[in-house]
Write an enzyme that holds these catalytic residues in place. Structure first.
Site, PDB file in Angstrom:
ATOM      1  N   GLU B  63       1.061  -1.349   0.188  1.00 25.60           N
ATOM      2  CA  GLU B  63       0.050  -0.012   0.141  1.00 25.60           C
ATOM      3  C   GLU B  63       0.889   1.335   0.058  1.00 25.60           C
ATOM      4  O   GLU B  63       0.485   2.228  -0.760  1.00 25.60           O
ATOM      5  CB  GLU B  63      -1.038  -0.047   1.253  1.00 25.60           C
ATOM      6  CG  GLU B  63      -2.036  -1.081   1.307  1.00 25.60           C
ATOM      7  CD  GLU B  63      -1.464  -2.508   1.588  1.00 25.60           C
ATOM      8  OE1 GLU B  63      -0.414  -2.709   2.237  1.00 25.60           O
ATOM      9  OE2 GLU B  63      -2.275  -3.473   1.519  1.00 25.60           O
ATOM     10  N   HIS B 132     -10.652  -4.654  11.087  1.00 22.26           N
ATOM     11  CA  HIS B 132     -11.062  -4.625  10.044  1.00 22.26           C
ATOM     12  C   HIS B 132     -12.359  -3.790   9.991  1.00 22.26           C
ATOM     13  O   HIS B 132     -13.380  -3.833   9.159  1.00 22.26           O
ATOM     14  CB  HIS B 132     -11.538  -5.945   9.505  1.00 22.26           C
ATOM     15  CG  HIS B 132     -10.562  -6.722   8.736  1.00 22.26           C
ATOM     16  ND1 HIS B 132      -9.075  -7.079   9.286  1.00 22.26           N
ATOM     17  CD2 HIS B 132     -10.444  -7.328   7.506  1.00 22.26           C
ATOM     18  CE1 HIS B 132      -8.374  -7.814   8.633  1.00 22.26           C
ATOM     19  NE2 HIS B 132      -9.046  -7.879   7.112  1.00 22.26           N
TER      20      HIS B 132
HETATM   21  C1  LIG Z   1      -2.203  -4.542   4.423  1.00 26.29           C
HETATM   22  C2  LIG Z   1      -3.348  -5.353   4.164  1.00 26.29           C
HETATM   23  N1  LIG Z   1      -3.895  -5.272   2.964  1.00 26.29           N
HETATM   24  C3  LIG Z   1      -4.710  -5.842   2.397  1.00 26.29           C
HETATM   25  C4  LIG Z   1      -5.185  -7.189   3.113  1.00 26.29           C
HETATM   26  C5  LIG Z   1      -6.333  -7.852   2.618  1.00 26.29           C
HETATM   27  N2  LIG Z   1      -5.844  -9.070   2.511  1.00 26.29           N
HETATM   28  C6  LIG Z   1      -6.229 -10.043   3.453  1.00 26.29           C
HETATM   29  S1  LIG Z   1      -5.729 -11.296   3.211  1.00 26.29           S
HETATM   30  C7  LIG Z   1      -4.798 -10.999   1.901  1.00 26.29           C
HETATM   31  C8  LIG Z   1      -4.069 -11.917   0.892  1.00 26.29           C
HETATM   32  C9  LIG Z   1      -2.781 -12.501   1.497  1.00 26.29           C
HETATM   33  O1  LIG Z   1      -2.195 -13.453   0.732  1.00 26.29           O
HETATM   34  P1  LIG Z   1      -1.235 -14.152   1.386  1.00 26.29           P
HETATM   35  O2  LIG Z   1      -0.242 -13.257   2.153  1.00 26.29           O
HETATM   36  O3  LIG Z   1      -0.440 -14.894   0.136  1.00 26.29           O
HETATM   37  O4  LIG Z   1      -1.547 -15.043   2.180  1.00 26.29           O
HETATM   38  P2  LIG Z   1      -2.850 -16.249   1.800  1.00 26.29           P
HETATM   39  O5  LIG Z   1      -4.173 -15.528   2.187  1.00 26.29           O
HETATM   40  O6  LIG Z   1      -2.607 -16.852   0.563  1.00 26.29           O
HETATM   41  O7  LIG Z   1      -2.860 -17.168   3.067  1.00 26.29           O
HETATM   42  C10 LIG Z   1      -5.194  -9.616   1.554  1.00 26.29           C
HETATM   43  C11 LIG Z   1      -4.840  -8.691   0.279  1.00 26.29           C
HETATM   44  C12 LIG Z   1      -4.975  -7.020   4.526  1.00 26.29           C
HETATM   45  N3  LIG Z   1      -5.550  -7.806   5.295  1.00 26.29           N
HETATM   46  N4  LIG Z   1      -3.783  -6.281   4.899  1.00 26.29           N
END
Ligand SMILES: Cc1ncc(C[n+]2csc(CCOP(=O)(O)OP(=O)(O)O)c2C)c(N)n1
Ligand SMILES: [Mg+2]
Lengths: 324, 360
Positions: B63, B132
């Site tokens: 971000e 959230h």
């Molecule tokens: C700073 C931030 N940006 C966006 C999100 C929304 N978000 C929650 S989980 C996620 C994906 C995370 O992907 P990854 O790190 O690969 O973990 P996975 O869900 O695949 O276990 C996102 C973008 C968040 N929680 N925090």
């Protein structure tokens, strides 16, 4: 000295994975009852990483997890009843109902925190390692990181800091190929993940994230280095999330990935692989399987019954603990 | 009169983006999930298909980095629109927003401008929990150089977003997730709603009720019930937090003598604090009773619905506050209040809409 499962043998690892699988399947089935009223990010398909890494960790070793924390928490012996009660929003939950499924914690088991903001947990583990170092103990800290979290600046800041200070940290990159509904190739250039560590002069190792023994061996080496004062390691494990990013369902039909890809990974199910290996070695059979799953199912039923009937927290307590 | 085009706020925001992008090829969208199947609760649906990946850019989870990238491109004359699924995720980008987006025009003596729009969504319900669900609009509203808007109705949401995308300055649009469900008439095509301050949405003479975002919808419900008890509320949508333009509120209080402010975020240090202070400074003599503020209490948002029973202001708490302010006898309001309470009790506290089944 606290006990360790470092010597955990395949039957233990298999049982731990099967238990996590059955717990999460039960969450998925019961989610439709609309009583677990918080987001849930299931780890079904990714059990080997959690179990393989935690096999070498002691209760005084600290684990910091993410939004997808159920398997990590359970693999580290986090309390099942407290986890389910938290998801049900009950007073007996591990956060008293304040956190929900993305904030699992269990101090007795060494689950320091789980945090829902991507990458937010990474420096917390480095800080835990710093505290361990300051106290002169030989414990380690581990941070589970999704493939998406390494896109955040704080991942790189944490790697640099941990390498500079030679802190006892395991950076565990759990690559399930997706961040929500966006594939890796749309978010990162192609390069081996282990090269990320090279940039910080840190050792790294990659292993099959669906092979629990391979995970355990890689983690064992990293933990040994950390305990010996030789600093952090980046561990890279490829694996696959079977269900939707958040929620209980399958979503291969919505267009961001193919059913064929899913089936390919399902073929390499970490739990079934371990099962097959045990049977082939003559160390497991149908009777043993039935007895084991019956015992696990009984534990799960009891934990759900506990969570569902446990009292809700009283509204006045919402105000407490803002300060310590 | 043309037939009504009924859209919800999410659809109106999508349409605004589409109209603006068609009109101005410099506009491009950046964000995590903007081109995925969920398309930020539908607000960017179809845009990637229509404008391509070069103008609807899926972002890594970075971000602060991509906000800086957007600011750099904006200074060069491009028009980025950033979308965050939660305010909480936008927190990682505050350095770029506060130090660079907000100050570049000033520091360069007007030589550079930063035509950037950042949408971010306040979560609520279904156990979203502490990280959230934050409604942190005062953080943004206190920074000179930013404009801050909180849309509430579908018509305004579309017009405000188009206005934001045509504005030469950085505009922060804070949307409440539950506002996305609100429906209303939305004109077709391009039109703008100026980003210049609050606007009256209901006329009355007994009490001035001002609210931000989702709390405006609660306030309007309260006003209907108050009317049945003979209290007429002048209801004002705060709409634009910065530039701060309190005149419509001050004028209203000069007529009603009473002020009730409902914040979507925290009560302490909330938007209401600034509004009440300004009204006291400018219309002290008109006040017949001390102003009242409602908002979130002094603790994070717990996940469990059992802990949320008294957390959010509701139409009922607004009615009670307005009744106390106007000093009417409780008996007069009892029947209509009970009718509303019965209607509200039909929906659990943690869902926005009867069709909602979780998890988001
Ligand atoms: C700073 C931030 N940006 C966006 C999100 C929304 N978000 C929650 S989980 C996620 C994906 C995370 O992907 P990854 O790190 O690969 O973990 P996975 O869900 O695949 O276990 C996102 C973008 C968040 N929680 N925090
Ligand atoms: Mg991932």
């Amino acid at each position: 000295m606290t006990t360790s499962r470092a010597g955990a043998d395949l039957p233990d690892l298999y049982r731990a994975m099967r238990r996590i699988r059955m717990i999460e399947e039960a969450v998925a089935v019961r989610y439709a009852e609309q009583e677990m009223r918080c987001p849930v990010h299931l780890s079904i398909g990714q059990e080997a990483v959690a179990v393989g890494v935690c096999a070498g960790m002691r209760p005084d070793d600290q684990l910091v997890s993410t939004h997808r924390c159920h398997a990590h928490y359970l693999a580290k012996n986090g309390d099942l009843k407290a986890m389910l009660a938290e998801i049900y929003g009950k007073a007996a939950g591990c956060c008293g109902g304040r956190g929900g499924s993305m904030h699992l914690t269990d101090s007795t088991a060494g689950v320091l925190l789980s945090l829902p903001i991507v990458a937010s947990s990474i420096p917390i583990a480095v800080g835990a390692a710093l505290a361990i170092r300051q106290e002169g103990r030989d414990a380690v800290a581990a941070t589970f990181m999704g493939d998406g979290s390494i896109e955040e600046g704080v991942f790189h800041e944490s790697m640099n800091f941990a390498a500079l200070m030679r802190l006892p940290v395991l950076f565990i990159l759990e690559n399930n190929l997706y961040s929500c509904y966006t594939g890796l190739k749309d978010r990162q250039p192609r390069r081996p993940f282990v090269d990320l560590a090279r940039g910080y002069g840190m050792p790294a190792e990659a292993a099959d994230g669906n092979d629990v023994e391979a995970v355990r061996e890689a983690a064992r080496r990293a933990i040994a280095r950390a305990r010996a004062g030789d600093g952090p390691t980046l561990l890279v494990f490829d694996t696959y999330r079977w269900r939707e990013h958040c929620g209980p369902n399958y979503d291969n039909d919505i267009g961001y990935r193919t059913e064929a890809e899913f089936l390919d990974w399902k073929e390499r199910c970490p739990v079934e692989q371990a099962h097959r290996r045990l049977v082939a070695a003559g160390r497991h059979d149908e009777a043993a399987e039935a007895a084991m799953t019956a015992a696990i199912q009984a534990e799960i039923n009891e934990a759900f019954a506990f969570a569902k009937t446990a009292p809700f927290p009283s509204p006045e307590t919402a105000r407490s603990h803002v300060y310590g | 009169m043309a037939e009504a085009r009924i859209l919800n706020v999410a659809e109106a925001l999508r349409e605004a983006t589409d109209v603006a992008m068609e009109h101005d090829p410099r506009i491009f969208v950046m964000g995590e999930g903007v081109s995925d199947p969920k398309a930020i609760f539908g607000t960017t649906a179809g845009l990637a298909e229509r404008y391509g990946a070069a103008r609807v850019m899926e972002m890594p989870i970075a971000e602060n980095g991509f906000t800086g990238v957007a600011i750099g491109a904006a200074i060069m004359g491009r028009r980025p629109l950033i979308v965050h699924q939660r305010v909480d995720f936008a927190l990682l980008s505050l350095e770029q927003l506060f130090n660079n987006a907000a100050k570049t025009c000033y520091v360069t003596g007007g030589h550079h401008t930063v035509p950037l729009v950042v949408r971010m969504i306040v979560g609520r319900g279904w156990g979203q929990g502490p990280a959230h669900s934050q409604s942190l609009e005062p953080l943004f509203a206190m920074i000179p150089g930013l404009k801050v808007v909180m849309p509430t109705t579908a018509r305004e949401a579309k017009g405000q977003l188009i206005a934001a995308l045509e504005d030469p300055n950085p505009v922060i649009m804070i949307e409440h997730r539950w506002v996305h469900y609100a429906t209303g008439h939305v004109p077709a095509g391009r039109y703008t709603v100026p980003l210049d301050g609050p606007r009256r949405v209901r006329e009355g003479g007994d009490v001035t009720i001002v609210a931000t975002s989702y709390m405006l919808l609660e306030a309007l419900r309260a006003a209907e019930t108050l009317e049945k008890a003979g209290i007429s509320a002048d209801v004002i949508d705060m709409a634009v937090l910065r530039p701060f333009a309190p005149e419509p509120i001050v004028d209203s209080v000069r007529r009603t003598g009473r002020l009730l402010f409902i914040d979507t975020g925290f009560r302490q240090f909330g938007i209401g604090a600034e509004v009440v202070a300004t009204v006291v400074e400018q219309a002290f003599g008109s006040l017949v009773t001390p102003p009242v503020r409602l908002g979130l209490p002094e603790h994070p948002t717990p996940s469990s619905r059992a802990l949320l029973t008294d957390f959010y202001p509701t139409a009922l708490s607004i009615i009670d506050a307005a009744a106390a302010l106007t000093g009417i006898e409780p008996a007069r309001i009892a029947a209509p209040r009970a009718a509303l309470a019965a209607e509200l009790a039909k929906l659990p506290v943690d869902v926005p809409h009867p069709t909602f089944r979780g998890p988001f």
